[in-house]
Motif scaffolding. Sequence first.
Motif, PDB file in Angstrom:
ATOM      1  N   ALA A 103      23.004 -41.794  -6.046  1.00 46.05           N
ATOM      2  CA  ALA A 103      22.998 -40.846  -4.933  1.00 46.05           C
ATOM      3  C   ALA A 103      24.436 -40.585  -4.511  1.00 46.05           C
ATOM      4  N   VAL A 104      24.647 -39.392  -3.938  1.00 43.70           N
ATOM      5  CA  VAL A 104      25.963 -38.999  -3.446  1.00 43.70           C
ATOM      6  C   VAL A 104      25.777 -38.506  -2.020  1.00 43.70           C
ATOM      7  N   TYR A 105      26.711 -38.894  -1.132  1.00 45.21           N
ATOM      8  CA  TYR A 105      26.659 -38.328   0.212  1.00 45.21           C
ATOM      9  C   TYR A 105      27.889 -37.477   0.456  1.00 45.21           C
ATOM     10  N   LEU A 106      27.656 -36.409   1.219  1.00 47.67           N
ATOM     11  CA  LEU A 106      28.719 -35.447   1.482  1.00 47.67           C
ATOM     12  C   LEU A 106      28.469 -34.796   2.831  1.00 47.67           C
ATOM     13  N   GLY A 107      29.456 -34.061   3.300  1.00 47.76           N
ATOM     14  CA  GLY A 107      29.350 -33.458   4.619  1.00 47.76           C
ATOM     15  C   GLY A 107      29.456 -31.949   4.589  1.00 47.76           C
ATOM     16  N   VAL A 108      28.815 -31.325   5.559  1.00 43.92           N
ATOM     17  CA  VAL A 108      28.980 -29.893   5.782  1.00 43.92           C
ATOM     18  C   VAL A 108      30.228 -29.700   6.636  1.00 43.92           C
ATOM     19  N   LYS A 109      30.624 -28.460   6.796  1.00 42.30           N
ATOM     20  CA  LYS A 109      31.868 -28.185   7.537  1.00 42.30           C
ATOM     21  C   LYS A 109      31.767 -28.531   9.016  1.00 42.30           C
ATOM     22  N   ASN A 110      30.568 -28.500   9.583  1.00 46.55           N
ATOM     23  CA  ASN A 110      30.398 -28.902  10.989  1.00 46.55           C
ATOM     24  C   ASN A 110      29.495 -30.136  11.050  1.00 46.55           C
ATOM     25  N   PHE A 111      29.526 -30.854  12.139  1.00 42.57           N
ATOM     26  CA  PHE A 111      28.693 -32.036  12.371  1.00 42.57           C
ATOM     27  C   PHE A 111      28.985 -33.176  11.402  1.00 42.57           C
ATOM     28  N   ASN A 112      30.220 -33.305  10.981  1.00 42.71           N
ATOM     29  CA  ASN A 112      30.582 -34.295   9.986  1.00 42.71           C
ATOM     30  C   ASN A 112      31.746 -35.134  10.507  1.00 42.71           C
ATOM     31  N   ALA A 113      31.576 -36.462  10.479  1.00 48.62           N
ATOM     32  CA  ALA A 113      32.601 -37.364  10.994  1.00 48.62           C
ATOM     33  C   ALA A 113      33.847 -37.413  10.112  1.00 48.62           C
ATOM     34  N   ARG A 114      33.761 -36.955   8.885  1.00 49.77           N
ATOM     35  CA  ARG A 114      34.923 -36.955   7.990  1.00 49.77           C
ATOM     36  C   ARG A 114      35.626 -35.602   8.056  1.00 49.77           C
ATOM     37  N   ALA A 115      36.263 -35.339   9.153  1.00 52.23           N
ATOM     38  CA  ALA A 115      36.883 -34.035   9.387  1.00 52.23           C
ATOM     39  C   ALA A 115      38.031 -33.763   8.420  1.00 52.23           C
ATOM     40  N   ARG A 116      38.664 -34.812   7.897  1.00 47.54           N
ATOM     41  CA  ARG A 116      39.796 -34.601   6.987  1.00 47.54           C
ATOM     42  C   ARG A 116      39.354 -34.290   5.565  1.00 47.54           C
ATOM     43  N   ALA A 117      38.091 -34.568   5.230  1.00 49.12           N
ATOM     44  CA  ALA A 117      37.599 -34.231   3.898  1.00 49.12           C
ATOM     45  C   ALA A 117      37.466 -32.712   3.795  1.00 49.12           C
ATOM     46  N   LYS A 118      37.446 -32.189   2.582  1.00 47.20           N
ATOM     47  CA  LYS A 118      37.300 -30.745   2.401  1.00 47.20           C
ATOM     48  C   LYS A 118      35.936 -30.272   2.890  1.00 47.20           C
ATOM     49  N   ASN A 119      34.933 -31.106   2.713  1.00 44.51           N
ATOM     50  CA  ASN A 119      33.555 -30.800   3.103  1.00 44.51           C
ATOM     51  C   ASN A 119      33.036 -29.597   2.322  1.00 44.51           C
ATOM     52  N   PHE A 120      31.818 -29.215   2.592  1.00 43.22           N
ATOM     53  CA  PHE A 120      31.143 -28.279   1.713  1.00 43.22           C
ATOM     54  C   PHE A 120      30.492 -27.143   2.485  1.00 43.22           C
ATOM     55  N   SER A 121      30.503 -25.965   1.872  1.00 45.54           N
ATOM     56  CA  SER A 121      29.775 -24.818   2.423  1.00 45.54           C
ATOM     57  C   SER A 121      28.294 -24.971   2.066  1.00 45.54           C
ATOM     58  N   PHE A 122      27.469 -24.168   2.692  1.00 42.38           N
ATOM     59  CA  PHE A 122      26.041 -24.212   2.371  1.00 42.38           C
ATOM     60  C   PHE A 122      25.783 -23.816   0.921  1.00 42.38           C
ATOM     61  N   SER A 123      26.503 -22.823   0.416  1.00 39.16           N
ATOM     62  CA  SER A 123      26.289 -22.429  -0.985  1.00 39.16           C
ATOM     63  C   SER A 123      26.742 -23.535  -1.933  1.00 39.16           C
ATOM     64  N   THR A 158      25.620 -35.704   5.506  1.00 37.40           N
ATOM     65  CA  THR A 158      25.911 -36.328   6.793  1.00 37.40           C
ATOM     66  C   THR A 158      25.943 -35.286   7.910  1.00 37.40           C
ATOM     67  N   LEU A 159      25.173 -35.556   8.940  1.00 38.52           N
ATOM     68  CA  LEU A 159      25.261 -34.860  10.234  1.00 38.52           C
ATOM     69  C   LEU A 159      25.507 -35.975  11.242  1.00 38.52           C
ATOM     70  N   ASN A 160      26.659 -36.609  11.123  1.00 44.19           N
ATOM     71  CA  ASN A 160      26.903 -37.865  11.824  1.00 44.19           C
ATOM     72  C   ASN A 160      27.961 -37.738  12.923  1.00 44.19           C
ATOM     73  N   THR A 161      27.797 -36.707  13.737  1.00 43.76           N
ATOM     74  CA  THR A 161      28.608 -36.572  14.938  1.00 43.76           C
ATOM     75  C   THR A 161      27.670 -36.458  16.130  1.00 43.76           C
ATOM     76  N   LEU A 162      28.234 -36.579  17.311  1.00 42.15           N
ATOM     77  CA  LEU A 162      27.458 -36.359  18.525  1.00 42.15           C
ATOM     78  C   LEU A 162      27.345 -34.858  18.757  1.00 42.15           C
TER      79      LEU A 162
END
Length: 151
Positions: free
Chosen positions: A26-46, A65-69
């Motif tokens: 498994a792999v975990y990654l973050g979207v551009k919003n609601f992600n605690a890893r703000a420095r990562a590039k993160n991913f668009s929905f597409s 990850t949707l791991n912010t308040l």
Amino acid sequence: MFKPELLMPAGSIETFFAALEGGADAVYLGVKNFNARARAKNFSFSDIFNLVVEAHKRNVKVYVTLNTLIKNSEIFDLLDTIHYLNQCKVDAIIFQDLSVLSIVKKFYRNLELHASTQFGVHNSVGANFLQKKGVPRVILSRELSLDEISA
């Protein structure tokens, strides 16, 4: 026999494919919003849609990850984000805020939730509470020792 899941992070498309090549289950990654890893590039929905398709071809799960308040002003964006992740067929959302739990359990019952380490679960009472709410995986607080985790 219990087989542990090899879960790897991906902060970019390159590291996502490196995780696949490295044998991740498994792999975990973050979207551009609601992600605690703000420095990562993160991913668009597409990006997420395409990466889920590729991962599922290889029998690899994708957790987002949707791991912010979540603030009140962000609820509509959160609803859109969860809706889109459900459409992408992600395997689970790793969450911190109870609003995510509430929304998913009300509108997206088929979507699996995992409690993030940011949720702050550090005892069996918290883990049991989340289990009763339908959360099958709790990522315990980093401060716990192995003995405390075992207990």
